[in-house]
Write a protein that holds these residues in place. Sequence first.
Motif, PDB file in Angstrom:
ATOM      1  N   PRO A 400      -0.483  41.822  49.773  1.00  0.00           N
ATOM      2  CA  PRO A 400       0.318  42.818  49.062  1.00  0.00           C
ATOM      3  C   PRO A 400       1.765  42.361  48.889  1.00  0.00           C
ATOM      4  O   PRO A 400       2.337  41.735  49.773  1.00  0.00           O
ATOM      5  CB  PRO A 400       0.255  44.042  49.982  1.00  0.00           C
ATOM      6  N   GLY A 401       2.343  42.691  47.739  1.00  0.00           N
ATOM      7  CA  GLY A 401       3.717  42.255  47.449  1.00  0.00           C
ATOM      8  C   GLY A 401       4.646  43.446  47.327  1.00  0.00           C
ATOM      9  O   GLY A 401       4.207  44.584  47.186  1.00  0.00           O
ATOM     10  N   PHE A 402       5.930  43.179  47.341  1.00  0.00           N
ATOM     11  CA  PHE A 402       6.905  44.263  47.222  1.00  0.00           C
ATOM     12  C   PHE A 402       7.793  44.088  45.991  1.00  0.00           C
ATOM     13  O   PHE A 402       8.015  45.009  45.239  1.00  0.00           O
ATOM     14  CB  PHE A 402       7.769  44.323  48.488  1.00  0.00           C
ATOM     15  N   PHE A 403       8.317  42.867  45.808  1.00  0.00           N
ATOM     16  CA  PHE A 403       9.285  42.656  44.731  1.00  0.00           C
ATOM     17  C   PHE A 403       8.786  41.601  43.742  1.00  0.00           C
ATOM     18  O   PHE A 403       8.117  40.636  44.135  1.00  0.00           O
ATOM     19  CB  PHE A 403      10.621  42.178  45.299  1.00  0.00           C
ATOM     20  N   VAL A 415       6.642  36.530  42.747  1.00  0.00           N
ATOM     21  CA  VAL A 415       6.204  37.702  43.508  1.00  0.00           C
ATOM     22  C   VAL A 415       6.029  37.310  44.966  1.00  0.00           C
ATOM     23  O   VAL A 415       5.469  36.264  45.276  1.00  0.00           O
ATOM     24  CB  VAL A 415       4.914  38.321  42.921  1.00  0.00           C
ATOM     25  N   ASP A 416       6.562  38.166  45.860  1.00  0.00           N
ATOM     26  CA  ASP A 416       6.421  37.845  47.283  1.00  0.00           C
ATOM     27  C   ASP A 416       5.113  38.395  47.821  1.00  0.00           C
ATOM     28  O   ASP A 416       4.427  39.180  47.178  1.00  0.00           O
ATOM     29  CB  ASP A 416       7.622  38.373  48.084  1.00  0.00           C
ATOM     30  N   VAL A 417       4.769  37.925  49.016  1.00  0.00           N
ATOM     31  CA  VAL A 417       3.595  38.444  49.738  1.00  0.00           C
ATOM     32  C   VAL A 417       4.199  39.146  50.956  1.00  0.00           C
ATOM     33  O   VAL A 417       4.282  38.580  52.031  1.00  0.00           O
ATOM     34  CB  VAL A 417       2.654  37.303  50.175  1.00  0.00           C
ATOM     35  N   HIS A 427       4.814  33.520  45.627  1.00  0.00           N
ATOM     36  CA  HIS A 427       4.086  32.901  44.517  1.00  0.00           C
ATOM     37  C   HIS A 427       4.975  32.729  43.295  1.00  0.00           C
ATOM     38  O   HIS A 427       5.805  33.592  42.986  1.00  0.00           O
ATOM     39  CB  HIS A 427       2.915  33.777  44.088  1.00  0.00           C
ATOM     40  N   VAL A 428       4.693  31.657  42.565  1.00  0.00           N
ATOM     41  CA  VAL A 428       5.354  31.408  41.288  1.00  0.00           C
ATOM     42  C   VAL A 428       4.264  31.491  40.212  1.00  0.00           C
ATOM     43  O   VAL A 428       3.296  30.725  40.243  1.00  0.00           O
ATOM     44  CB  VAL A 428       6.012  30.008  41.281  1.00  0.00           C
ATOM     45  N   ILE A 429       4.416  32.442  39.292  1.00  0.00           N
ATOM     46  CA  ILE A 429       3.382  32.690  38.276  1.00  0.00           C
ATOM     47  C   ILE A 429       3.875  32.181  36.929  1.00  0.00           C
ATOM     48  O   ILE A 429       5.019  32.467  36.530  1.00  0.00           O
ATOM     49  CB  ILE A 429       3.095  34.209  38.169  1.00  0.00           C
TER      50      ILE A 429
END
Length: 508
Positions: A400-403, A415-417, A427-429
């Motif tokens: 799950p991520g927050f920001f 997006v963080d985990v 992660h880098v998308i």
Amino acid sequence: MKLSRLFIGGLLGLTVPAIPALADEPDANVLYNHHCAICHGVSRLGGIGPALLPDNLSRLKHAEAVEVIRDGRAATQMPAYGELLGEAEIAALAEWIYEPPEVEPSWTDEDILASHVVNHAYGTLPDEPVFEVEDLKNLFIVVEIGDHHVSLLDGDRFERITRFPSRYALHGGPKYTPDGRYVFFGSRDGWVTKYDIYNLEVTAEVRAGINMRNIAVSADGNYVLAGNYLPHTLVLLDARNLELIASIPVEGLNGETSRVSAVYTAPPRNSFVAALRDIPEVWEIRWPEERAAGDEALVGDFALHRMEAPDYLDDFFFDMEYRYLVGAARGGKGGQVFDMDEEVKVADLPLEGMPHLGAGITWELDGRRVMAMPHIDKGQVSVFDMTDWSLITHIETDGPGFFMRSHENSPYAWVDVFFGPNHDRIHVIDKQSLEIVETLIPEPGKTAAHVEFDRRGETLLLSVWDDDGYLLWLDANTLEELGRMPMKRPSGKYNVWNKTQYEEGTSH
Ligand code: DHE
């Protein structure tokens, strides 16, 4: 040094009454009045120390409360009571502060007015910055929640200009005036602080509530709106010196009052929009387009518009034109798109559980505008087509991520985990392929979270979210590390340009 009751009283210039003999069972109420009330207030509403009410403490685990009472809090005036109280007394106190007070606390206009402090009246400080940087619009404000401080950084040289103490537990993004000179902070205990970046000074403060969610600043920079959980109010302030304009009771069409989940600014509508927790309505407050002449701003100039919503809507995301808002329906039932012009629901979104809409971002993909947001309860980033609100994909993540963050000039979304065993990953998308192209672990075992780009989207800041944490400075394209700066649990960071321009890849 051995702590004594007199020491605390002497420190604050107060007289502490003698402690009566304690019965076998520690009486937490008596203990509180003798040891804690001086700083945390007789009614537990806070003072030098934070408010000690169940709602204000919802984020502090019970074991942490015991620890703080026993060991104190570094870099604050909270002393270590372990030297003075026994384990049973500490346990009783820690238990008691989570119990609701006998009398429901109130926060009236008189309380707001009494809390108001103006250190430097608007217009009295020089207009030239007291420091030199290449680009005043490329500054960053960084909130360090580890020891309740704020840092101001030069975003070109990655250098700290200053670091100053903040109110206890700032929450939500600080908000800038459109020219980037002033920034406003909101604390969970209800304090609104105005800071003059050019002069590095707090200019005014006011306590708008007991338990506040966040603040918004009007797009013209003239007004500040604070949204409270306790009391159930919206508080409108004059941005110049934070004078109270009005506190607006939040009462629904059905007569129920409501907590305010969050307040937002909708620049093209010249309005604030409030998300309400307990009533199925969306409130919009239009600010006067021309400020009233003279010093007095009248509450009559503000038009409050109440929109009946199809459900209880919380945690908003807006489209770029601020016509549509996406809200999460109550009970994790999914997302809903609400047309604020027509005042109707136009789509249901498959966003069951806890999507973090407030962290959503948007970009162009194959000529369409898309929005993406992480989920707090599952390892997914959901991507929607905003032209027809159809789901494009759920991107699977390591937890799950927050920001989430990006920048118009960057090919990547971050997006963080934030939760679970992989909280040290980020992660880098790729914004076009919608694939995770890189997963960074800046420091194994420590949470990596919350990215903010510089104004050009060329470099970015990333937090290692720890009391002995730091900021990482990275090249936004090669992902190469450019620098590190130690910080105390740096949470959010906010670039002046990106925020004042409502950049598509950042929170608003
Ligand atoms: Fe936040 C922003 C709500 C818990 C750190 N958070 C926001 C906003 C909302 C919100 C509505 C947008 C307002 C704004 O920026 O003006 N946050 C909530 C919650 O409901 C939740 C889940 C539970 C709660 O108790 O409030 C919650 N938030 C947290 C935390 O636990 C975090 C991680 C640590 C903390 O400081 O309390 C946290 N929230 C943040 C941050 C922002 C934020 C850093 C600003 C993000 C941004 O980039 O703008």
